[in-house]
Each structure stands twice: as C-alpha cells, then as structure tokens.
Design an enzyme around this catalytic site. Sequence first.
Site, mmCIF file in Angstrom:
data_model
loop_
_atom_site.group_PDB
_atom_site.id
_atom_site.type_symbol
_atom_site.label_atom_id
_atom_site.label_comp_id
_atom_site.label_asym_id
_atom_site.label_seq_id
_atom_site.Cartn_x
_atom_site.Cartn_y
_atom_site.Cartn_z
ATOM 1 N N ARG A 221 -16.990 15.377 -8.632
ATOM 2 C CA ARG A 221 -16.787 16.570 -7.798
ATOM 3 C C ARG A 221 -16.841 17.811 -8.682
ATOM 4 N NH1 ARG A 221 -11.933 17.973 -7.176
ATOM 5 N NH2 ARG A 221 -11.140 15.957 -6.498
ATOM 6 N N TYR B 55 -29.027 33.778 10.923
ATOM 7 C CA TYR B 55 -29.196 32.345 11.199
ATOM 8 C C TYR B 55 -28.013 31.871 12.060
ATOM 9 C CZ TYR B 55 -29.351 27.330 10.404
ATOM 10 O OH TYR B 55 -29.376 25.970 10.584
ATOM 11 N N ASP C 168 -29.076 35.979 1.637
ATOM 12 C CA ASP C 168 -29.577 34.651 2.013
ATOM 13 C C ASP C 168 -31.086 34.691 1.806
ATOM 14 O OD1 ASP C 168 -30.646 32.453 3.356
ATOM 15 O OD2 ASP C 168 -29.112 32.466 4.922
ATOM 16 N N LYS D 294 -34.795 23.857 3.049
ATOM 17 C CA LYS D 294 -36.042 24.436 3.530
ATOM 18 C C LYS D 294 -37.091 24.448 2.399
ATOM 19 C CE LYS D 294 -33.208 24.914 6.958
ATOM 20 N NZ LYS D 294 -32.471 26.132 7.249
HETATM 21 C C1 LIG Z 1 -31.060 26.465 7.519
HETATM 22 C C2 LIG Z 1 -30.505 27.769 7.141
HETATM 23 C C3 LIG Z 1 -29.156 27.913 6.760
HETATM 24 C C4 LIG Z 1 -28.180 26.756 6.783
HETATM 25 O O1 LIG Z 1 -28.503 25.794 5.836
HETATM 26 P P1 LIG Z 1 -28.199 24.226 6.021
HETATM 27 O O2 LIG Z 1 -28.797 23.635 4.799
HETATM 28 O O3 LIG Z 1 -28.848 23.791 7.303
HETATM 29 O O4 LIG Z 1 -26.707 24.091 6.074
HETATM 30 C C5 LIG Z 1 -28.721 29.178 6.381
HETATM 31 N N1 LIG Z 1 -29.547 30.254 6.395
HETATM 32 C C6 LIG Z 1 -30.839 30.148 6.762
HETATM 33 C C7 LIG Z 1 -31.696 31.370 6.754
HETATM 34 C C8 LIG Z 1 -31.361 28.916 7.156
HETATM 35 O O5 LIG Z 1 -32.640 28.832 7.536
#
Ligand SMILES: *Cc1c(COP(=O)(O)O)cnc(C)c1O
Length: 386
Positions: A51, A103, A175, A200
Amino acid sequence: MADDNLKFNTLTIHGGQQPDKAYGAVMPPIYQTSTYAQAAPGDHQGFEYSRSGNPTRKALEDSIASIEGGKFGLAFGSGLAAIDCVIKTLKPGDEVISTNDLYGGTYRLFTKIFEPLGIKFHFVDMDNADKIGDYVNENTKIIWVETPTNPMMNIIDIKAMSKVAKAANALLIVDNTFATPYLQRPLEMGADIVMHSATKYLGGHSDVVLGLLAVKDEAIAEKLYFIQNSSGAVCGPMDAFLVVRGIKTLHVRMQRHCENGKAIAHFLKDHPKVENVYWPGFESHPNHSVAKEQMKDFGGMISFSIKGGSLEDTRKVISSFNVFTLAESLGGVESLAGHPASMTHASIPKEEREKLGIVDSLIRLSVGIEDIDDLKADIDQALNKI
Ligand SMILES: *Cc1c(COP(=O)(O)O)cnc(C)c1O
C-alpha cells in the site's frame, strides 16, 4: 538517465525508467507481492508494504512525473480515487471553484460525497477568467479545471486560470485526461497538480482502470502521499504495468488520434445530415485561439449533432455503426461512439443538459487509430440510415 534534456517522444519510453535491479529486465516486472523481506527490523530495500509502495507502481509514478514535467507521481485504483485524494487535502469550510461542464463522475464525487462533508463547490463557466474573481474569497483553496471539456469540447485558458489561482492563494488542478501530456502540459503553464484518468489515453487499450497525479512541489506531493497511504486507494502492480506499457506508445497513438480526429471533424462538417460539429481545431470554435496556444494539436474527441435529429433518429444512427463501438469511455485504440443524453449525462435533467448544449441528437466520438477510410465509410453508412 538524466531526463532533463530529453524530448517528449523519448520520455514516454525512458522517462523515470531504469532496467530492473534484479536481472536487468527492460520492462518493470509485475511485483505481485504485498510485503518485502527485511534483513533486520527497518533494514529493507526501499519497500516495506505494497500500500505504501510497490516497485511496479513506482515505475509508473516516475513515468507520469517525467512526461508531465513534474517531480513526483502518484498512482491510484481509478481516476476518481486520484481526485478523491486531492479533495481530501481540504477541510470543512474550504471552497473549490470548478469548471461547470465537468466529467459526470467528478461532479457526483464533489456534490454527493464531499459537499455533505462541508466542502463548498462553485460550478462556473470558465470561458472568461475575469468572471472567476467573483467566486474567490478567503476560503478558496482549489481551482479545478477540466479542458477540453466533455462532451462539448470547450477549452479553458490554463495560464489565465493559473493567474487567478495565484492571486487567490489557491492551488490550480487540471484534469488532463482528454488532452494527455502529448498535447498539453499544465504544470508548465502554472498548474500545481495534474490529474489523469489513465483508463483513457495513457493506458490506451481499454484494458485497465487507473488514476494518476503529477506534481512539481515536494510539500504538495508529501501531503498527497500521506493521504494515498492513509486512505489506501492504490492501484495493483498488474494495472500499473499495463499503464507503463501504454505510455510508451502514447506519442505514436496520439499523433494518429489527432490525424484521424481532424479528418473525421472535417468529414462531419461537410456531411449533409450533420448540424453542428464540436472540435477545437476549427477556426470557428469559440476558444480556437486558446486551444492553438496551449495544445500541440486538437486530439481525437469530437461531438456532433444530427440535423433536425429526433431522439429516435439519433438512436438509429448510433446503433448502426459497425467499426465504431457503442460504449462508455474513450481514448483507446478502437473508435467508440457514445450518446451523452442517455449515457454519460443521463443523470443531468434534460433542461440543464440542453443549457450546456447536450441535446438529444448529440453523438460523441472517441476517434481511434483504425484506417481513416473505414471510419469515414462507417459514419456515412450510419448517417444514411436516416
Ligand atoms: C474517466 C474520467 C474520469 C474518471 O476516471 P476513472 O478512471 O473512470 O475513475 C475523470 N475525468 C475525466 C475527464 C474522465 O474522462
């Protein structure tokens, strides 16, 4: 290897990486272990419990730090777990100013988990940095920016937001999931923390859920590490390995995502069945000049609406794709199509949704890296079903 002089396309492969100490393995082994033998109490080789730290996870954390131009990286079990860690640096009474078309999962985390715990969120249109000042007060601790936004592809000026954050004595968090560091590096534009859903583009193959943070400042990194270790939302070594591997081809994939994205955006624009196309590469896009300034290229995410499109027509088109897959998520090598009004943004009331531009006839594409002729033909045959 000193990373300082290396270019981005080299850092994706080598940044923060060394051959493994045990046998010289070129890829970091998947250290599938919870604990580490100690020679005497406290006498260990840098890892005590997985962890707190794991060598495969460390390889990924060093990679994201390197490609984002940061010094420290942190890896989590999902993008939302990474966001959760950032917001846990706050205390009741603190305030966050956030992008309004956020998001959906981030919006839910902010409003349903953290608002009841006493943190206040302002969701504002960040089109114009001058307007943000109205929301700043002595409790403002974080300015949260997502750019490009989802699904309307709005662009927010990171440098301008950094000025607002500095004046407010608040941290700027970006982000960077949609753009990736291939297209934009927020830490170099004044952001304090960069966040990723590596699920992604960074992972890039739709085979892993994982979140990342990258930071320059040591004090901020220590605070985040304390929360990461205390709350424990870390990723496993197998998932860390998959993202290390994904990042090594990020620049090659992104180059093709951008080329195909551009071709599809223009194809849609000229298509008689299409009403509007949302893609920051068009000169007519309201924030095109900011996109041009802060991004290397315009990415593979595109939304478009169907002319006179009823919900029924739109469902027919989106169900008729053969190469595009109807699915949530984005950023993988395969092309995906989504229907925001009934999928990702279904929880937002119709009236609110339409205010943001998310009409029933809107389709969002994550353009993959397949042959461009096949992608165009697939869209054309689907649109011609109506
Ligand atoms: C998918 C996504 C998230 C969340 O991420 P997870 O890996 O699904 O928890 C946050 N911000 C954006 C812009 C995203 O596309």
